[in-house]
Scaffold this motif. Sequence first.
Motif, mmCIF file in Angstrom:
data_model
loop_
_atom_site.group_PDB
_atom_site.id
_atom_site.type_symbol
_atom_site.label_atom_id
_atom_site.label_comp_id
_atom_site.label_asym_id
_atom_site.label_seq_id
_atom_site.Cartn_x
_atom_site.Cartn_y
_atom_site.Cartn_z
ATOM 1 N N LEU A 43 4.266 6.593 -6.570
ATOM 2 C CA LEU A 43 4.513 5.651 -5.245
ATOM 3 C C LEU A 43 5.351 6.484 -4.614
ATOM 4 O O LEU A 43 6.197 7.437 -4.761
ATOM 5 N N TRP A 62 0.843 -1.158 0.080
ATOM 6 C CA TRP A 62 -0.119 0.038 0.094
ATOM 7 C C TRP A 62 0.784 1.288 0.007
ATOM 8 O O TRP A 62 0.706 2.187 0.696
ATOM 9 N N VAL A 80 -2.075 2.521 5.961
ATOM 10 C CA VAL A 80 -0.929 2.383 4.945
ATOM 11 C C VAL A 80 0.124 3.450 4.952
ATOM 12 O O VAL A 80 -0.126 4.479 5.847
ATOM 13 N N PRO A 81 1.398 3.165 4.775
ATOM 14 C CA PRO A 81 1.717 1.971 4.210
ATOM 15 C C PRO A 81 2.045 0.998 5.245
ATOM 16 O O PRO A 81 1.867 1.337 6.504
ATOM 17 N N GLY A 91 1.330 3.565 -2.549
ATOM 18 C CA GLY A 91 1.092 4.784 -3.193
ATOM 19 C C GLY A 91 1.401 6.091 -2.549
ATOM 20 O O GLY A 91 0.969 6.288 -1.251
ATOM 21 N N ARG A 125 -3.486 9.056 -2.448
ATOM 22 C CA ARG A 125 -4.339 8.457 -1.824
ATOM 23 C C ARG A 125 -5.758 7.687 -2.789
ATOM 24 O O ARG A 125 -5.946 6.687 -2.685
ATOM 25 N N HIS A 180 -5.958 0.430 -6.012
ATOM 26 C CA HIS A 180 -5.301 -0.954 -5.777
ATOM 27 C C HIS A 180 -5.939 -1.820 -4.533
ATOM 28 O O HIS A 180 -6.090 -3.008 -4.802
ATOM 29 N N GLY A 232 6.660 -1.438 -3.426
ATOM 30 C CA GLY A 232 5.332 -1.119 -3.847
ATOM 31 C C GLY A 232 5.110 -0.899 -5.568
ATOM 32 O O GLY A 232 6.041 -0.983 -6.114
ATOM 33 N N ILE A 263 -3.825 4.599 -4.174
ATOM 34 C CA ILE A 263 -4.094 3.479 -3.071
ATOM 35 C C ILE A 263 -5.287 2.810 -3.138
ATOM 36 O O ILE A 263 -5.574 1.701 -3.013
ATOM 37 N N GLU A 264 -6.379 3.693 -3.036
ATOM 38 C CA GLU A 264 -7.691 2.964 -3.029
ATOM 39 C C GLU A 264 -8.149 2.300 -4.312
ATOM 40 O O GLU A 264 -8.852 1.446 -4.039
#
Length: 228
Positions: A162, A28, A54-55, A30, A33, A39, A188, A36-37
């Motif tokens: 990332l 997590w 996260v991370p 990224g 945000r 993924h 990541g 991340i969401e």
Amino acid sequence: MKLHFTLETTSARAELDIEINQLVVAGWAGRDRAAIEHHIEELAAIGVPRPSTVPLFYRVSENSAVQADTIQSVGTESSGEVETFIFRAGEELYVSLASDHTDRKLESHSVALSKQICAKPIAKTAWPFAEVADHWDQLIIRSWIDENGAETLYQEGPLSSLRTPQDLIAGFTGGETVLPEKTGMICGTVGAIGGIRPSGRFTMELFDPVLNRSIRHSYTIETLPEVQ
């Protein structure tokens, strides 16, 4: 675990042998945000629970780091993820390429166990981190899978999406700026184009558009029977 790299610098090539006794997978990771969401949602689509924060930094056994061209996996539900691989040799940081190969069936039960159960293929070439630090965000990671008899682009994205290695190192160490000695970190990934799915072959690349060079590695996955 001993790893061997061909070290490519802007002026020369050399051989580099290292030993790691701690392998860390940053999950997590990224920077954005929304990314991340995305993924999290694509993993949730295959039953993976949302992370607690996260991370996250998953510890996996150091002997899961391999530089082989073939790995073995039980069942057909594992897949690769292209990621940069940061490690320390002496006082210097270096960057290479890794695949966070993961058992997707087990991932719905435990992300940590799903990462531990699979080998983590590592490329055989490395660059000094200092040579790419000032244009890190412009580096691009890509991967391809074999699908329907053709090589298909599976992942592609700039490292600007990332967290930087410095940020991840600080998160793992509690604020230190230097990766602990004999530690390697897988840093990541970006989202899969068309969704996460398995393949019998995985090819990955780290591309530097500024210095016009690449690190590439391919491996095949030999499926072992899932005996009940």
